[in-house]
Write a protein that holds these residues in place. Structure first.
Motif, PDB file in Angstrom:
ATOM      1  N   ALA A  52       0.835  -1.199   0.000  1.00 42.07           N
ATOM      2  CA  ALA A  52       0.000   0.000   0.000  1.00 42.07           C
ATOM      3  C   ALA A  52       0.872   1.252   0.000  1.00 42.07           C
ATOM      4  O   ALA A  52       0.605   2.217  -0.716  1.00 42.07           O
ATOM      5  CB  ALA A  52      -0.933  -0.021   1.210  1.00 42.07           C
ATOM      6  N   ARG A  53       1.914   1.230   0.789  1.00 37.88           N
ATOM      7  CA  ARG A  53       2.794   2.418   0.841  1.00 37.88           C
ATOM      8  C   ARG A  53       3.476   2.641  -0.506  1.00 37.88           C
ATOM      9  O   ARG A  53       3.547   3.762  -0.999  1.00 37.88           O
ATOM     10  CB  ARG A  53       3.824   2.243   1.958  1.00 37.88           C
ATOM     11  CG  ARG A  53       3.201   2.398   3.352  1.00 37.88           C
ATOM     12  CD  ARG A  53       4.262   2.584   4.431  1.00 37.88           C
ATOM     13  NE  ARG A  53       5.040   1.378   4.669  1.00 37.88           N
ATOM     14  CZ  ARG A  53       4.670   0.395   5.514  1.00 37.88           C
ATOM     15  NH1 ARG A  53       3.534   0.497   6.200  1.00 37.88           N
ATOM     16  NH2 ARG A  53       5.436  -0.656   5.673  1.00 37.88           N
ATOM     17  N   SER A  54       3.965   1.538  -1.115  1.00 39.68           N
ATOM     18  CA  SER A  54       4.598   1.696  -2.427  1.00 39.68           C
ATOM     19  C   SER A  54       3.610   2.251  -3.437  1.00 39.68           C
ATOM     20  O   SER A  54       3.935   3.099  -4.263  1.00 39.68           O
ATOM     21  CB  SER A  54       5.106   0.346  -2.944  1.00 39.68           C
ATOM     22  OG  SER A  54       5.996  -0.219  -2.051  1.00 39.68           O
ATOM     23  N   GLU A  73      -5.962  -7.575   3.212  1.00 40.80           N
ATOM     24  CA  GLU A  73      -6.377  -6.933   4.456  1.00 40.80           C
ATOM     25  C   GLU A  73      -5.376  -5.840   4.860  1.00 40.80           C
ATOM     26  O   GLU A  73      -5.754  -4.703   5.178  1.00 40.80           O
ATOM     27  CB  GLU A  73      -6.452  -8.011   5.545  1.00 40.80           C
ATOM     28  CG  GLU A  73      -6.986  -7.547   6.881  1.00 40.80           C
ATOM     29  CD  GLU A  73      -6.824  -8.657   7.936  1.00 40.80           C
ATOM     30  OE1 GLU A  73      -6.795  -9.859   7.545  1.00 40.80           O
ATOM     31  OE2 GLU A  73      -6.694  -8.322   9.119  1.00 40.80           O
ATOM     32  N   GLY A  74      -4.079  -6.184   4.812  1.00 43.73           N
ATOM     33  CA  GLY A  74      -3.046  -5.210   5.174  1.00 43.73           C
ATOM     34  C   GLY A  74      -3.060  -4.017   4.225  1.00 43.73           C
ATOM     35  O   GLY A  74      -2.945  -2.862   4.649  1.00 43.73           O
ATOM     36  N   PHE A  75      -3.212  -4.310   2.955  1.00 42.07           N
ATOM     37  CA  PHE A  75      -3.232  -3.263   1.943  1.00 42.07           C
ATOM     38  C   PHE A  75      -4.363  -2.280   2.228  1.00 42.07           C
ATOM     39  O   PHE A  75      -4.181  -1.058   2.270  1.00 42.07           O
ATOM     40  CB  PHE A  75      -3.409  -3.913   0.576  1.00 42.07           C
ATOM     41  CG  PHE A  75      -3.393  -2.952  -0.582  1.00 42.07           C
ATOM     42  CD1 PHE A  75      -2.186  -2.572  -1.156  1.00 42.07           C
ATOM     43  CD2 PHE A  75      -4.570  -2.433  -1.104  1.00 42.07           C
ATOM     44  CE1 PHE A  75      -2.166  -1.696  -2.230  1.00 42.07           C
ATOM     45  CE2 PHE A  75      -4.550  -1.556  -2.174  1.00 42.07           C
ATOM     46  CZ  PHE A  75      -3.343  -1.190  -2.738  1.00 42.07           C
ATOM     47  N   LYS A  76      -5.556  -2.847   2.478  1.00 41.75           N
ATOM     48  CA  LYS A  76      -6.713  -1.991   2.695  1.00 41.75           C
ATOM     49  C   LYS A  76      -6.591  -1.222   4.003  1.00 41.75           C
ATOM     50  O   LYS A  76      -6.972  -0.044   4.092  1.00 41.75           O
ATOM     51  CB  LYS A  76      -7.996  -2.829   2.691  1.00 41.75           C
ATOM     52  CG  LYS A  76      -8.418  -3.275   1.299  1.00 41.75           C
ATOM     53  CD  LYS A  76      -9.704  -4.076   1.373  1.00 41.75           C
ATOM     54  CE  LYS A  76     -10.295  -4.297  -0.006  1.00 41.75           C
ATOM     55  NZ  LYS A  76     -11.339  -5.319   0.051  1.00 41.75           N
ATOM     56  N   ALA A  77      -6.062  -1.893   5.026  1.00 40.22           N
ATOM     57  CA  ALA A  77      -5.937  -1.244   6.327  1.00 40.22           C
ATOM     58  C   ALA A  77      -4.987  -0.040   6.239  1.00 40.22           C
ATOM     59  O   ALA A  77      -5.281   1.051   6.737  1.00 40.22           O
ATOM     60  CB  ALA A  77      -5.438  -2.242   7.367  1.00 40.22           C
ATOM     61  N   GLU A  78      -3.884  -0.247   5.580  1.00 43.39           N
ATOM     62  CA  GLU A  78      -2.900   0.822   5.455  1.00 43.39           C
ATOM     63  C   GLU A  78      -3.494   2.019   4.701  1.00 43.39           C
ATOM     64  O   GLU A  78      -3.332   3.180   5.096  1.00 43.39           O
ATOM     65  CB  GLU A  78      -1.659   0.297   4.720  1.00 43.39           C
ATOM     66  CG  GLU A  78      -0.539   1.316   4.547  1.00 43.39           C
ATOM     67  CD  GLU A  78       0.190   1.608   5.849  1.00 43.39           C
ATOM     68  OE1 GLU A  78       0.042   0.818   6.805  1.00 43.39           O
ATOM     69  OE2 GLU A  78       0.892   2.633   5.927  1.00 43.39           O
ATOM     70  N   ASN A  80      -3.885   5.618   6.520  1.00 39.70           N
ATOM     71  CA  ASN A  80      -2.917   6.674   6.212  1.00 39.70           C
ATOM     72  C   ASN A  80      -3.118   7.412   4.895  1.00 39.70           C
ATOM     73  O   ASN A  80      -2.436   8.402   4.635  1.00 39.70           O
ATOM     74  CB  ASN A  80      -1.503   6.083   6.235  1.00 39.70           C
ATOM     75  CG  ASN A  80      -1.167   5.543   7.609  1.00 39.70           C
ATOM     76  OD1 ASN A  80      -1.548   6.150   8.625  1.00 39.70           O
ATOM     77  ND2 ASN A  80      -0.514   4.402   7.654  1.00 39.70           N
ATOM     78  N   TYR A  81      -3.982   6.894   4.038  1.00 41.35           N
ATOM     79  CA  TYR A  81      -4.122   7.553   2.731  1.00 41.35           C
ATOM     80  C   TYR A  81      -5.589   7.820   2.420  1.00 41.35           C
ATOM     81  O   TYR A  81      -6.195   7.129   1.605  1.00 41.35           O
ATOM     82  CB  TYR A  81      -3.471   6.690   1.643  1.00 41.35           C
ATOM     83  CG  TYR A  81      -2.007   6.437   1.907  1.00 41.35           C
ATOM     84  CD1 TYR A  81      -1.052   7.417   1.615  1.00 41.35           C
ATOM     85  CD2 TYR A  81      -1.590   5.249   2.477  1.00 41.35           C
ATOM     86  CE1 TYR A  81       0.286   7.193   1.894  1.00 41.35           C
ATOM     87  CE2 TYR A  81      -0.257   5.019   2.757  1.00 41.35           C
ATOM     88  CZ  TYR A  81       0.686   5.995   2.462  1.00 41.35           C
ATOM     89  OH  TYR A  81       2.006   5.789   2.734  1.00 41.35           O
TER      90      TYR A  81
END
Ligand code: ATP
Ligand code: ATP
Ligand code: MG
Ligand code: MG
Lengths: 323, 246, 301, 323, 246
Positions: free
Chosen positions: C126-128, C156-161, C165-166
């Motif tokens: 997600a950050r990248s 899940e991690g992608f969506k959570a991030e 934060n975005y």
């Protein structure tokens, strides 16, 4: 009157397209159908399904089934990729063609084994081709060392992603093969024997047709069209995957059945299969286009498959066939 | 003159049941041999061993001196033997034309490619069937949709349409109407005149006596006797069928 | 020096990630002079993994390294190994809560958990992604099928991030492709047709990313659409070089395999082992793809 | 003599077991067969396959197919898990039984839809059940919210993992159902009609059997046995997964065909299916037990499936059936 | 006395082809009505509309005053009509006993559960077939493995084994041997004596004259005429079949 029969699946395909067009016009104000881009994507997806479904149609018309195409595709894809890779990054057209030939040969070997099992050893095709499904899968994975075999070759890539006269090459390939299979099934003696075989094996056998040879050719054909699907796959994705065909198998079989074939054989046409493959590709594309939530897509695809056949059935009731 | 077809010591065993034992006979050109016998006597089994559908457990078959035993139905057909099977062996999903030509379909070239000539085949089928007194309402319909007699006529048409040296007919008139039965009897006469050998299986005594040059009676799988029609009568034939070996 | 036999049971046998993990495990085995077997099922699924695991237990190795295919469902099958006295170490995925030997929960018996967690990897993706698209726009996840814990966690991690934060990035519906790259390509094109301003796709496994990359290429959108891939087999790395894929989140499967075997060996020889070992991630992109440092993180083929 | 026929598959199963026993004795110095643990593991794996294959056998004997069982299983598993979960961690036997009933009901609904499609709307079973496959899958996923529904319930867990007289409960369940299906297929009028239906639909119809009702019952039965498979799944793994049945569908179909059924119907037995399921479970366990590398296992499983049928075929040649 | 079976204005259209138009007749108890006609005349179609296999395009059928039209074959069978179909409608994978009892299988209770009584059914089949003069070598074999005449005997056995009020026979003797044909003719007489009504379809003129009380001739789907056997002769019947409406 009889040639009208196919028209009902066409009708249904047009109905779906119409539905998506109306959706696009009213909900997004744009067009669904008249964008080259949409049509290209759908046709490439349909082509990949078709390449497994074409040879399979003939096998099913003859009253058999071929599950092994799931991995004949992968086997061909892996072999092609391995040869191109071995030849290094600058491999030319000739090498790519050679690699494709080798891939088809690999798939053809699976087909030969199927034919041998079904025609000569009388193994029921479901179980024989389930066996070669496992074998082809294992061999392809062993050859590929378990993973995908990636390649970097511009010729292959051009073949998988380029266009001819604006038509994607996978579509052109599938179209040519579909025409050839249609000719074979509809207009040749081979085709008549295939239909007769599906209805009553004794009829063809006693008529003096070499049924064993015929069966071997059918399974060979089915493996080869699936193998060509593998070549397209490797070229499109610059990677040969042993699993290339497996997720498509069920859709390919579905396309054949939507197209009017039956488990017991003796029925089915290539035009029907082509329409079936397009129905599947259109709804897969269209449902995403409409933004239907993913789990609902499973439900919707299931419904459309059933309705496609119901529409096809209703012709009998309306035109007035059997009681 | 040596025989057209020669059969020697044919035997067929199904599991524990010996359906046919030690059957031998000959058929000459232009001759009609009737195989008579009660139900289950083994008549159909004998002709299936001749036509290559069954491999005999023992025994041999020659056509024009050439050994047929062990050959496929394909090879037997090319050796000049056509067969009308009791179960007809039609492809139910094809039209009469394609059934008539099954295995020997006609094609015509279009741009160098052979295409099935469905129309001609269909017309030929209509014509051959008409010569048997049968018309079908829709010759493009699959034979699945035809009446019992219409189906039998197609099977007969298939066998007589080719220039065979020997025609085997397993109860060819069972489902036919009266005039059509007469047509088939006339047809047998015409074939004999052309020098074609015929093996006829029938349960109809008048037909048997009318058509045959020789009657071979099978009873429980063995030859119970052989008669010329002039030398025997209904009663004797029926008695032989019942197993009285005379 | 004892001759131990350890069996490594991956989530599935036909995936470059686990094949690379096996490479690392074999390297450790060679260094230690012990044997490591590789036995697993064809799909990432508990129904298929359980019989394999049962047979492995029947064979009786000295220790089992396993990537459980479900955190709840594999507790019972793995308990049979523990009951048979075989030490269990989970790699890549975990059972229960992933915290072992603390006396809490049903699945407390494994000795250690060695992994780069998939949720963290999803966050990194997600950050990248956010960085590449400038912190705003529409993206979606191209995934295999629901119910596979690893790929579900990446999503899940992608969506959570993204959610945390975005705020300017909109994550659209996930699309499932059944591991069919061709379908993944068609799905991308359909998403694009609906959302002409789509900014990025996160391909949660190899075929999802390959398909998305191909879809982007066919649409001529390689410039405008960012594709982030999870896992780094060489077919993805090729796509990074050619610009179709912008970045790949590489786990370090070889390390996981290596440490897994080392941990098992330590436990077998009576040393105490940590209950959890984290291995990292590497982000591979066009800038670093040709570095020698990075090459070792590309998965085996 | 006729009852001897099945003996050949038994023989093959014994042959495989013998092979693994010899391997174990010579290579590892231990026994393969005479370890309760091995037998338990194999029988539980076989049971899970069987629960999908039992009802399916009847459907295939009748000349149809049921693909939807792949997700009838998952649907039942999810529904059962959801109810137990909703009841909280201390849910008692009654709640668990209730949840099981609800799970079976959910599966039965899929079966009813199949029956309605095939019997009343004349949709070919392959395509009708492929449609409900998608629908059941979507609905199960929607119900479960996409994930697996995990539960913590000792009663359920005991049901899935406990034993009765040393026999694992899944095995006992499958055995009871197998007996019931065997009785149904072999010894009742329902069974005779099922065989006749597979051979010649007109024969049963004209004999005055209500074929539509019969078909609906068949699909109901198939869905219910698959649903019971889902209950066992949830209990074994303490979690209901929508995908519970999908990966074993192919094995279940293979078991039926190894057991002597044919695509065209009219053939097949429950004993055959049971042997088929055990052949599959034994080789899957045995190959891992022997330490055969995974990809070679695909090849070996494929080969064994083919050989199993060849052995079954050879009886005809040796006992001397058709020419 | 009101008629056992009454048929009024039956019509059947297949696609564009009207196979049967406006057929009406009655059958009384103890009477044998012969339906005669050329191949494709529509005889089998008429009897399939009576037995519930086809739904008529128009027209009605009553049995003992009860309307049968629109009912399933099941309901027609329970109304007391048994049918021997031209295509026999056997389940090829079952033995003669199960075919005989198909739809009405016998069971015996074991521990309170009903089990098929295969043995009794098989013995009954052997016995009924023997009464027709037919024996099969292995009564446990599926009927697929039986000869043409043996198969037909099973179909006949099935229809006469039940206490039917009306028996419909579509060319019941087509595949039978001479003695067996005689048995069937005798059987028809016995049934008539018991007050059973019979509809017989046959192409065999002597049989038609021997068995019938009335002959109804169909030609191209319509009733060409009705005769009592004493009032007519072979020639006239054949002429009527050919379409000469007299
Ligand atoms: N495929 C088979 N398997 C086993 N037994 C068979 C098979 N075919 C025929 N039979 C048996 O062999 C015997 C002879 O059968 P066949 O068909 O030759 O009789 P047929 O003389 O033609 O009688 P019909 O006049 O009734 O046609 C019969 O008893 C029959 O049951
Ligand atoms: N299912 C069907 N679909 C279409 N046409 C049919 C169907 N069944 C019969 N026909 C047609 O209807 C006509 C009457 O057929 P039917 O079987 O009733 O004749 P029949 O009098 O019994 O003849 P036969 O003496 O040859 O048995 C025939 O022309 C036939 O082709
Ligand atoms: Mg015969
Ligand atoms: Mg008729």
């Amino acid at each position: 009157m009889r040639s009208l029969f196919n028209a009902w699946s066409w009708l249904f395909l047009i109905l779906i397209l119409g539905f998506f067009e109306i959706y696009a016009q009213t909900q997004t104000g744009s067009t669904f159908l008249f964008r080259i881009y949409n049509l290209q994507s759908i046709s490439v997806a349909a082509s990949q399904i078709l390449l497994l479904a074409l040879g399979l149609t003939l096998v099913i018309v003859a009253g058999h089934i071929d599950l092994s195409i799931a991995f004949s595709t992968g086997f061909a894809a892996v072999i092609m990729a391995m040869i191109i890779r071995a030849a290094g990054p600058d491999a030319g057209w000739l090498i790519v063609l050679l690699a494709m030939g080798a891939g088809i040969l690999a798939a053809a070997m699976v087909g030969l084994v199927n034919g041998w099992l079904v025609a000569l050893l009388n193994v029921p095709s479901f179980i024989g081709t389930l066996g070669t499904y496992g074998i082809a899968r294992g061999v392809a994975l062993i050859a590929a060392g378990g993973a995908t075999v990636s390649i970097r070759n511009d010729h292959a890539r051009a073949f998988g992603n380029g266009t001819i006269l604006g038509l994607p090459i996978p579509l052109v390939t599938a179209a040519i093969l579909a025409l050839a299979c249609h000719y074979l099934l509809k207009h040749t003696r081979f085709g008549v024997h295939t239909y007769a075989l599906g209805a009553n094996r004794a009829s063809v056998e006693r008529a003096g047709v070499d049924v064993k040879k015929h069966l071997i050719l059918l399974f060979l054909l089915s493996a080869i069209t699936a193998g060509i699907g593998g070549l397209i796959y490797t070229s499109r994705f610059s990677a040969g995957a042993a699993n290339a065909g497996e997720p498509i198998l069920l859709y390919a079989v579905a396309a054949v059945f939507i197209g009017g074939a039956s488990l017991t054989g003796g029925q089915g046409t290539i035009t029907g299969t082509v329409i079936g493959a397009f129905i599947i590709a259109v709804i897969q594309f269209g449902l995403v286009f409409c933004g239907l939530p993913p789990y609902w897509q499973f439900v919707a695809v299931g419904l459309v498959i059933i309705v496609a056949v119901l529409v096809d059935q209703s012709k009998d009731r309306i035109v007035g066939g059997r009681s | 003159m040596s025989a057209l077809l020669k059969i020697d010591g044919l035997k067929k065993r199904f599991g524990g049941n010996e359906a046919v034992s030690n059957v031998s006979f000959e058929v000459n050109a232009g001759e009609c041999v009737v195989l008579a016998g009660d139900n289950g006597a083994g008549k159909s089994t004998v002709i299936k061993m001749i036509s290559g559908v069954y491999q005999p457990t023992a025994g041999k078959v020659w056509m024009n001196g050439e050994l047929l035993t062990g050959k496929t139905p394909e090879a037997v057909r090319s050796a000049g033997i056509e067969t009308i099977y009791q179960d007809l062996a039609l492809a139910d999903n094809l039209d009469p034309g394609l059934n008539l030509y099954l295995g020997r379909e006609r094609t015509r070239k279009v741009l160098g490619l052979p295409f099935l000539d469905r129309k001609t085949m269909r017309e030929d089928a209509v014509e051959v069937m008409k010569s048997l007194g049968i018309t079908v309402p829709d010759p493009t319909a699959p034979v699945r949709e035809m009446s019992g007699g219409q189906r039998q006529a197609i099977a007969i048409a298939r066998a007589i349409h080719w220039q065979a040296g020997l025609v085997i007919m397993d109860e060819p008139t069972a489902a036919l109407g009266v005039p059509e039965q007469r047509e088939v009897m006339a047809l047998i006469e015409r074939l004999k005149k052309k020098g074609v050998g015929i093996i006829l299986i029938s349960h109809n005594l008048p037909d048997i006596f009318a058509a045959s040059d020789r009657i071979i009676v099978l009873a429980r799988g063995i030859v119970a006797g052989e008669r010329r029609p002039a030398e025997t009568n209904d009663e004797e034939i029926v008695r032989m069928m019942m197993g009285a070996t005379l | 020096q004892e001759d131990f036999t350890i069996t490594l049971v991956p989530g599935l046998t036909t995936d470059a990630f686990y094949i690379t993990m096996n490479r690392g495990a074999q390297a450790a085995a060679e260094a230690l002079g012990i044997t490591v077997d590789f036995q697993g099922a064809e799909e990432f699924d508990p129904v298929l993994q359980t019989p394999v695991l049962d047979a492995v237990i029947g064979r009786g190795p000295d220790a089992i390294l396993v990537a459980p295919t479900d955190s709840t469902q594999m507790i019972e099958p793995l308990r049979r190994a523990a009951d048979a006295g075989i030490p269990v170490i989970t790699v890549d995925t975990f059972i229960d809560d992933g915290k072992y030997q603390d006396g809490a929960g049903d699945g407390d018996f494994p000795l250690s958990y060695i992994a780069s967690d998939n949720i963290g990897g999803g966050r990194m993706a997600a950050r990248s992604m956010a960085e590449a698209i400038g912190g705003k726009g529409k993206v979606y996840v191209s995934n295999v099928r629901p119910g596979i814990s690893t790929t579900d966690q990446r999503e899940e991690g992608f969506k959570a991030e993204m959610a945390e934060n975005y705020p300017d990035i909109e994550v659209l519906e996930t699309q499932y492709n059944e591991n069919d790259a061709s379908l993944a390509a068609s799905q991308f094109q359909a998403v694009l047709a609906r959302n002409p301003d789509i900014a990025g796709v996160f391909g949660a496994n190899l075929f999802s990313a390959l398909g998305a990359g191909n879809g982007v290429e066919s649409a001529g959108k390689a410039e405008d659409v960012t594709v982030i891939a999870f896992d780094a087999p060489s077919s993805i790395v090729n796509n990074i070089s050619s610009g179709l894929v912008d970045a790949a989140i590489a786990q370090h499967p070889a390390e996981i395999g290596y440490y897994g075997v080392m941990t098992a060996y330590a436990a077998l020889t009576g040393q105490s082992v940590p209950t959890s070992i984290g291995t990292g991630f590497t982000v591979i992109n066009a800038d670093n793809v040709n570095d020698d440092e990075i090459a070792k993180f590309i998965y085996a083929e």
